[in-house]
Design a protein around this motif. Sequence first.
Motif, PDB file in Angstrom:
ATOM      1  N   SER A 138       0.860  -1.175   0.000  1.00 47.36           N
ATOM      2  CA  SER A 138       0.000   0.000   0.000  1.00 47.36           C
ATOM      3  C   SER A 138       0.900   1.229   0.000  1.00 47.36           C
ATOM      4  O   SER A 138       2.128   1.107  -0.005  1.00 47.36           O
ATOM      5  CB  SER A 138      -0.922   0.017   1.218  1.00 47.36           C
ATOM      6  N   TYR A 139       0.297   2.399   0.008  1.00 45.20           N
ATOM      7  CA  TYR A 139       1.098   3.612   0.045  1.00 45.20           C
ATOM      8  C   TYR A 139       1.519   3.927   1.480  1.00 45.20           C
ATOM      9  O   TYR A 139       0.884   3.501   2.445  1.00 45.20           O
ATOM     10  CB  TYR A 139       0.320   4.791  -0.551  1.00 45.20           C
ATOM     11  N   VAL A 140       2.599   4.677   1.602  1.00 43.81           N
ATOM     12  CA  VAL A 140       3.106   5.094   2.904  1.00 43.81           C
ATOM     13  C   VAL A 140       2.232   6.235   3.427  1.00 43.81           C
ATOM     14  O   VAL A 140       1.931   7.188   2.705  1.00 43.81           O
ATOM     15  CB  VAL A 140       4.572   5.563   2.792  1.00 43.81           C
ATOM     16  N   SER A 141       1.818   6.142   4.657  1.00 46.53           N
ATOM     17  CA  SER A 141       0.973   7.175   5.250  1.00 46.53           C
ATOM     18  C   SER A 141       1.770   8.460   5.484  1.00 46.53           C
ATOM     19  O   SER A 141       2.953   8.423   5.827  1.00 46.53           O
ATOM     20  CB  SER A 141       0.378   6.699   6.575  1.00 46.53           C
ATOM     21  N   ARG A 142       1.078   9.571   5.322  1.00 47.73           N
ATOM     22  CA  ARG A 142       1.686  10.871   5.576  1.00 47.73           C
ATOM     23  C   ARG A 142       0.730  11.700   6.426  1.00 47.73           C
ATOM     24  O   ARG A 142      -0.472  11.401   6.526  1.00 47.73           O
ATOM     25  CB  ARG A 142       1.958  11.616   4.257  1.00 47.73           C
ATOM     26  N   ALA A 143       1.232  12.756   7.028  1.00 47.06           N
ATOM     27  CA  ALA A 143       0.391  13.683   7.774  1.00 47.06           C
ATOM     28  C   ALA A 143      -0.225  14.679   6.793  1.00 47.06           C
ATOM     29  O   ALA A 143       0.392  15.009   5.775  1.00 47.06           O
ATOM     30  CB  ALA A 143       1.209  14.417   8.823  1.00 47.06           C
ATOM     31  N   PRO A 144      -1.425  15.154   7.066  1.00 45.86           N
ATOM     32  CA  PRO A 144      -2.073  16.094   6.147  1.00 45.86           C
ATOM     33  C   PRO A 144      -1.225  17.314   5.818  1.00 45.86           C
ATOM     34  O   PRO A 144      -1.293  17.831   4.698  1.00 45.86           O
ATOM     35  CB  PRO A 144      -3.355  16.490   6.894  1.00 45.86           C
ATOM     36  N   ASP A 145      -0.411  17.777   6.763  1.00 50.14           N
ATOM     37  CA  ASP A 145       0.396  18.977   6.548  1.00 50.14           C
ATOM     38  C   ASP A 145       1.777  18.686   5.978  1.00 50.14           C
ATOM     39  O   ASP A 145       2.579  19.607   5.784  1.00 50.14           O
ATOM     40  CB  ASP A 145       0.550  19.762   7.852  1.00 50.14           C
ATOM     41  N   ASP A 146       2.076  17.416   5.714  1.00 50.58           N
ATOM     42  CA  ASP A 146       3.337  17.093   5.036  1.00 50.58           C
ATOM     43  C   ASP A 146       3.285  17.589   3.594  1.00 50.58           C
ATOM     44  O   ASP A 146       2.214  17.662   2.980  1.00 50.58           O
ATOM     45  CB  ASP A 146       3.587  15.582   5.054  1.00 50.58           C
ATOM     46  N   ILE A 147       4.454  17.881   3.048  1.00 53.38           N
ATOM     47  CA  ILE A 147       4.517  18.431   1.690  1.00 53.38           C
ATOM     48  C   ILE A 147       4.390  17.316   0.668  1.00 53.38           C
ATOM     49  O   ILE A 147       5.159  16.351   0.682  1.00 53.38           O
ATOM     50  CB  ILE A 147       5.832  19.210   1.462  1.00 53.38           C
ATOM     51  N   ALA A 148       3.423  17.458  -0.234  1.00 49.42           N
ATOM     52  CA  ALA A 148       3.200  16.466  -1.282  1.00 49.42           C
ATOM     53  C   ALA A 148       3.902  16.854  -2.571  1.00 49.42           C
ATOM     54  O   ALA A 148       4.548  16.023  -3.220  1.00 49.42           O
ATOM     55  CB  ALA A 148       1.700  16.287  -1.540  1.00 49.42           C
ATOM     56  N   VAL A 149       3.775  18.125  -2.959  1.00 45.77           N
ATOM     57  CA  VAL A 149       4.321  18.594  -4.239  1.00 45.77           C
ATOM     58  C   VAL A 149       4.913  19.979  -4.040  1.00 45.77           C
ATOM     59  O   VAL A 149       4.377  20.796  -3.276  1.00 45.77           O
ATOM     60  CB  VAL A 149       3.220  18.653  -5.329  1.00 45.77           C
ATOM     61  N   ILE A 150       6.019  20.233  -4.736  1.00 43.81           N
ATOM     62  CA  ILE A 150       6.611  21.569  -4.765  1.00 43.81           C
ATOM     63  C   ILE A 150       6.513  22.084  -6.202  1.00 43.81           C
ATOM     64  O   ILE A 150       7.084  21.490  -7.125  1.00 43.81           O
ATOM     65  CB  ILE A 150       8.072  21.570  -4.293  1.00 43.81           C
ATOM     66  N   PHE A 151       5.754  23.161  -6.381  1.00 42.39           N
ATOM     67  CA  PHE A 151       5.629  23.806  -7.692  1.00 42.39           C
ATOM     68  C   PHE A 151       6.492  25.055  -7.696  1.00 42.39           C
ATOM     69  O   PHE A 151       6.440  25.849  -6.743  1.00 42.39           O
ATOM     70  CB  PHE A 151       4.181  24.226  -7.963  1.00 42.39           C
ATOM     71  N   TYR A 152       7.225  25.263  -8.766  1.00 36.42           N
ATOM     72  CA  TYR A 152       8.022  26.478  -8.873  1.00 36.42           C
ATOM     73  C   TYR A 152       7.283  27.535  -9.671  1.00 36.42           C
ATOM     74  O   TYR A 152       6.731  27.258 -10.727  1.00 36.42           O
ATOM     75  CB  TYR A 152       9.403  26.179  -9.473  1.00 36.42           C
ATOM     76  N   THR A 153       7.251  28.748  -9.097  1.00 39.67           N
ATOM     77  CA  THR A 153       6.631  29.866  -9.786  1.00 39.67           C
ATOM     78  C   THR A 153       7.466  30.208 -11.011  1.00 39.67           C
ATOM     79  O   THR A 153       8.630  29.822 -11.118  1.00 39.67           O
ATOM     80  CB  THR A 153       6.547  31.090  -8.871  1.00 39.67           C
TER      81      THR A 153
END
Length: 508
Positions: A149-164
Amino acid sequence: MQLSLATILAEAARRHPERTALIADGERISYATLWHESLRHAAALRSLGVSPGDRVALLAGNVADFVRCYYGILAVGGTVVTIPPMLRPQEVAFLLSDTGARLVLAQSLFADLAHAAVDGNDVTVRTVGDPQRPDALAPLVADSEPLPSYVSRAPDDIAVIFYTSGTTGVPKGAMLTHLNLVMNATVNAFDVHPMSGEDVVMGSLPLFHTFGQSVALNTTFRVGATLILQERFDPDEAIRMMCEYGATIFDGVPTMFVRLAEAAAHHTKLPSLRFCVSGGASLPEVVLRRFEEAFSTTIYEGYGLSETSPTASTNQTLYGARVGSVGHPIWGVEVEIARADIDDRIELLPRGEHGEIVIRGHNVFVGYLNRPEATAEAIVDGWFRTGDIGFIDDDGFIHIVDRKKDLIIRGGFNVYPREVEEVLLKFPGISQVAVIGVPDAELGEEVCAVVVPDKEGAVDPAELQAWAQERLGKHKYPRRVEIVTELPLGPSLKVLKRELRARFGGKS
């Protein structure tokens, strides 16, 4: 509490295993297969040493491997750093250094770019798309047992970093959490423009950009619908694919709608679209009218930024659509107007007054990577300052006037480029136009219109000026008109006005 963006695909595979998730390169991939392959990729990444929280760069176009790698990174607990393939090696190297990413997953088409960017650094490149390459990820994937299965993360953990895009300097990495992105996909899918598993979404938007990734990819998978991937946008091919695969929804930026409306005249058959969503830049009314007439559908214009996951507001069936506006805030999000001349606090303005658009809610990012000062400037009193100027009318519809930095001050009078562009686009023979300010010794700035004629003819600058003078205030109509064959576009297909200012006015 635990939450992972990988849930978007995992749940769709559990509920609709046999339903088609992706159509790419003429191949139909089911949800069950796509999730299984993503878990294999996750296992391969774990064997390469990727641990929860590690940042993994993803350099790929609109191909199925992008999706497998994206959810594979999330499933192993990593943070995705999406990289636009049109960057130069030194620009990619900056993103890798800024994020601390030690692994790049690159489509084989962009392998040379990846290797040039990491040259001399302790960063590993693994390619996808060509299993015969010595740096291919495929053999490792094939030898890996899928994660259970997928590894659990906390809701406030960073999922994606988008560069402006870096319009105000060095690009900044906007950090989006699992909660930000799961909520944005969920609200888009069920509240904004309700979708179902029967929908087929045309995926011409680049997946490395927040609009394509969140509104097209994640939102589509949230309801178990089907996403068609077009590797590179071409209007004629997009129309053919939408007809062949029965597309019901098209998400795009204004330049796409311009080109599709032009291409429609050359096709005997057009797709039956339930609705379209426009974002990424302001949609001129004349473009909206042309497209809706050609395709017999409705475009819902929305508004958002990388920092807001991205959707903040949109025209919605609940409130109705108002041309020239970006609708109402989405569920759980507040959008207001604040005084633009005050930096250290938020002072909200009443309906009808112009000011800076500010946003707060579940969609607002947690900050810019490694840039606490920029974060403090952007998030004030719990509100995100967008840098956009707008107002809210008496019916609650939000209107974007222009970017704060694009405002032209001519002889002490404010000129909003979008207002001028809306008028100029009604002149016969104009396909696209961008209005910019150029330096003027007497007035400070002068209004300059950069025009792309349509395919049928030419535009006479003097005639355009005379026509505009009758329809715009004395301080607004362009005293200078430049004719070009095309406008410079960024990775997300937005017009790069900074390049036009540098070219025609020496102003960046």
